[in-house]
Design a protein around this motif. Structure first.
Motif, PDB file in Angstrom:
ATOM      1  N   UNK A 124     -26.088  19.462  53.331  1.00 42.88           N
ATOM      2  CA  UNK A 124     -26.247  20.840  53.764  1.00 42.88           C
ATOM      3  C   UNK A 124     -27.408  20.932  54.747  1.00 42.88           C
ATOM      4  N   UNK A 125     -27.380  21.989  55.556  1.00 37.50           N
ATOM      5  CA  UNK A 125     -28.396  22.172  56.585  1.00 37.50           C
ATOM      6  C   UNK A 125     -28.895  23.604  56.595  1.00 37.50           C
ATOM      7  N   UNK A 126     -30.183  23.756  56.870  1.00 38.81           N
ATOM      8  CA  UNK A 126     -30.766  25.087  57.012  1.00 38.81           C
ATOM      9  C   UNK A 126     -31.865  25.009  58.068  1.00 38.81           C
ATOM     10  N   UNK A 127     -31.916  26.038  58.914  1.00 40.29           N
ATOM     11  CA  UNK A 127     -32.914  26.074  59.968  1.00 40.29           C
ATOM     12  C   UNK A 127     -34.186  26.706  59.413  1.00 40.29           C
ATOM     13  N   UNK A 128     -35.134  25.861  59.011  1.00 40.20           N
ATOM     14  CA  UNK A 128     -36.378  26.332  58.431  1.00 40.20           C
ATOM     15  C   UNK A 128     -37.441  25.253  58.591  1.00 40.20           C
ATOM     16  N   UNK A 129     -38.713  25.646  58.397  1.00 38.94           N
ATOM     17  CA  UNK A 129     -39.800  24.682  58.518  1.00 38.94           C
ATOM     18  C   UNK A 129     -40.251  24.127  57.170  1.00 38.94           C
ATOM     19  N   UNK A 130     -39.713  24.668  56.088  1.00 41.14           N
ATOM     20  CA  UNK A 130     -40.120  24.207  54.767  1.00 41.14           C
ATOM     21  C   UNK A 130     -38.906  23.664  54.018  1.00 41.14           C
ATOM     22  N   UNK A 131     -39.145  22.699  53.159  1.00 34.91           N
ATOM     23  CA  UNK A 131     -38.060  22.137  52.363  1.00 34.91           C
ATOM     24  C   UNK A 131     -37.661  23.150  51.285  1.00 34.91           C
ATOM     25  N   UNK A 132     -36.375  23.384  51.166  1.00 33.57           N
ATOM     26  CA  UNK A 132     -35.876  24.295  50.147  1.00 33.57           C
ATOM     27  C   UNK A 132     -34.922  23.542  49.228  1.00 33.57           C
ATOM     28  N   UNK A 133     -34.871  23.973  47.956  1.00 30.99           N
ATOM     29  CA  UNK A 133     -34.092  23.263  46.956  1.00 30.99           C
ATOM     30  C   UNK A 133     -32.914  24.059  46.421  1.00 30.99           C
ATOM     31  N   UNK A 134     -32.846  25.326  46.753  1.00 31.09           N
ATOM     32  CA  UNK A 134     -31.764  26.144  46.208  1.00 31.09           C
ATOM     33  C   UNK A 134     -30.568  26.123  47.139  1.00 31.09           C
ATOM     34  N   UNK A 135     -29.373  25.911  46.597  1.00 32.30           N
ATOM     35  CA  UNK A 135     -28.188  25.854  47.466  1.00 32.30           C
ATOM     36  C   UNK A 135     -27.955  27.142  48.238  1.00 32.30           C
ATOM     37  N   UNK A 136     -28.358  28.267  47.674  1.00 34.48           N
ATOM     38  CA  UNK A 136     -28.123  29.550  48.349  1.00 34.48           C
ATOM     39  C   UNK A 136     -28.897  29.661  49.663  1.00 34.48           C
ATOM     40  N   UNK A 137     -29.936  28.855  49.807  1.00 32.55           N
ATOM     41  CA  UNK A 137     -30.757  28.919  51.021  1.00 32.55           C
ATOM     42  C   UNK A 137     -30.133  28.201  52.206  1.00 32.55           C
ATOM     43  N   UNK A 138     -29.162  27.350  51.942  1.00 28.80           N
ATOM     44  CA  UNK A 138     -28.578  26.537  53.001  1.00 28.80           C
ATOM     45  C   UNK A 138     -27.426  27.258  53.687  1.00 28.80           C
ATOM     46  N   UNK A 139     -27.369  27.100  54.999  1.00 26.29           N
ATOM     47  CA  UNK A 139     -26.388  27.827  55.798  1.00 26.29           C
ATOM     48  C   UNK A 139     -25.102  27.046  56.054  1.00 26.29           C
ATOM     49  N   UNK A 140     -25.212  25.746  56.133  1.00 26.16           N
ATOM     50  CA  UNK A 140     -24.052  24.924  56.515  1.00 26.16           C
ATOM     51  C   UNK A 140     -23.840  23.818  55.485  1.00 26.16           C
ATOM     52  N   UNK A 141     -22.558  23.546  55.236  1.00 20.83           N
ATOM     53  CA  UNK A 141     -22.182  22.577  54.211  1.00 20.83           C
ATOM     54  C   UNK A 141     -21.076  21.664  54.716  1.00 20.83           C
ATOM     55  N   UNK A 142     -21.127  20.414  54.248  1.00 17.60           N
ATOM     56  CA  UNK A 142     -20.019  19.515  54.485  1.00 17.60           C
ATOM     57  C   UNK A 142     -18.933  19.709  53.439  1.00 17.60           C
ATOM     58  N   UNK A 143     -17.885  18.914  53.548  1.00 21.31           N
ATOM     59  CA  UNK A 143     -16.744  19.060  52.645  1.00 21.31           C
ATOM     60  C   UNK A 143     -16.933  18.291  51.345  1.00 21.31           C
ATOM     61  N   UNK A 144     -17.904  17.401  51.305  1.00 22.68           N
ATOM     62  CA  UNK A 144     -18.203  16.655  50.098  1.00 22.68           C
ATOM     63  C   UNK A 144     -17.554  15.285  50.074  1.00 22.68           C
ATOM     64  N   UNK A 145     -18.176  14.368  49.340  1.00 23.86           N
ATOM     65  CA  UNK A 145     -17.630  13.031  49.144  1.00 23.86           C
ATOM     66  C   UNK A 145     -17.813  12.657  47.675  1.00 23.86           C
ATOM     67  N   UNK A 146     -16.760  12.082  47.100  1.00 22.21           N
ATOM     68  CA  UNK A 146     -16.759  11.781  45.674  1.00 22.21           C
ATOM     69  C   UNK A 146     -17.519  10.483  45.386  1.00 22.21           C
ATOM     70  N   UNK A 147     -18.402  10.539  44.411  1.00 24.47           N
ATOM     71  CA  UNK A 147     -19.089   9.357  43.899  1.00 24.47           C
ATOM     72  C   UNK A 147     -18.746   9.233  42.418  1.00 24.47           C
ATOM     73  N   UNK A 148     -18.197   8.101  42.040  1.00 28.90           N
ATOM     74  CA  UNK A 148     -17.835   7.849  40.651  1.00 28.90           C
ATOM     75  C   UNK A 148     -18.519   6.573  40.186  1.00 28.90           C
ATOM     76  N   UNK A 149     -19.281   6.687  39.102  1.00 27.43           N
ATOM     77  CA  UNK A 149     -20.006   5.547  38.556  1.00 27.43           C
ATOM     78  C   UNK A 149     -19.412   5.218  37.194  1.00 27.43           C
ATOM     79  N   UNK A 150     -18.872   4.030  37.075  1.00 25.35           N
ATOM     80  CA  UNK A 150     -18.248   3.613  35.818  1.00 25.35           C
ATOM     81  C   UNK A 150     -19.258   2.881  34.939  1.00 25.35           C
ATOM     82  N   UNK A 151     -19.065   3.030  33.632  1.00 28.43           N
ATOM     83  CA  UNK A 151     -20.006   2.402  32.689  1.00 28.43           C
ATOM     84  C   UNK A 151     -19.555   1.005  32.309  1.00 28.43           C
TER      85      UNK A 151
END
Length: 124
Positions: A97-124
């Protein structure tokens, strides 16, 4: 507008490594704080890591600190997430995700742009 495309997800055994990439296009990439988030089935989207526009500052969720590393290459308009010592609980869809700001933000609501996602699966 900023377009984000993630890649690099897949299936890996516990203890293994993956490197995710997120390629950006559109507006000036270096003007944006970039973040990685993840969402497991039935759970809310959660913060993983973020990096400042210059790359000089990074922030991590406690659950990944010491195992994951976020970095960016502004010349390539790409942000990376190196994931080592993967655990089954890291299994999720990972989003950049991307947001135009000078400070690091951690909340998803603060981000303006998102990718479609990529699946990560870790097997035990």
């Amino acid at each position: 507008q900023v377009q984000l495309v993630e890649s690099g997800g897949g299936l890996v055994q516990a203890g293994g490594s993956l490197r995710l990439s997120c390629a950006a296009s559109g507006r000036t990439f270096s003007n944006y704080v970039m973040g990685w988030f993840r969402q497991a089935p039935g759970k809310e989207r959660e913060f993983v890591a973020a990096i400042s526009w210059s790359g000089s500052s990074t922030y991590y969720a406690d659950s990944v600190k010491g195992r994951f590393t976020i970095s960016r290459d502004n010349a390539k308009n790409t942000v990376y997430l190196q994931m080592n010592s993967l655990k089954p609980e890291d299994t999720a869809v990972y989003y950049c995700a991307a947001v135009s700001t000078f400070v690091i933000v951690r909340t998803p609501e603060a981000y303006d742009y998102w990718g479609q996602g990529t699946q990560v699966t870790v097997s035990s």
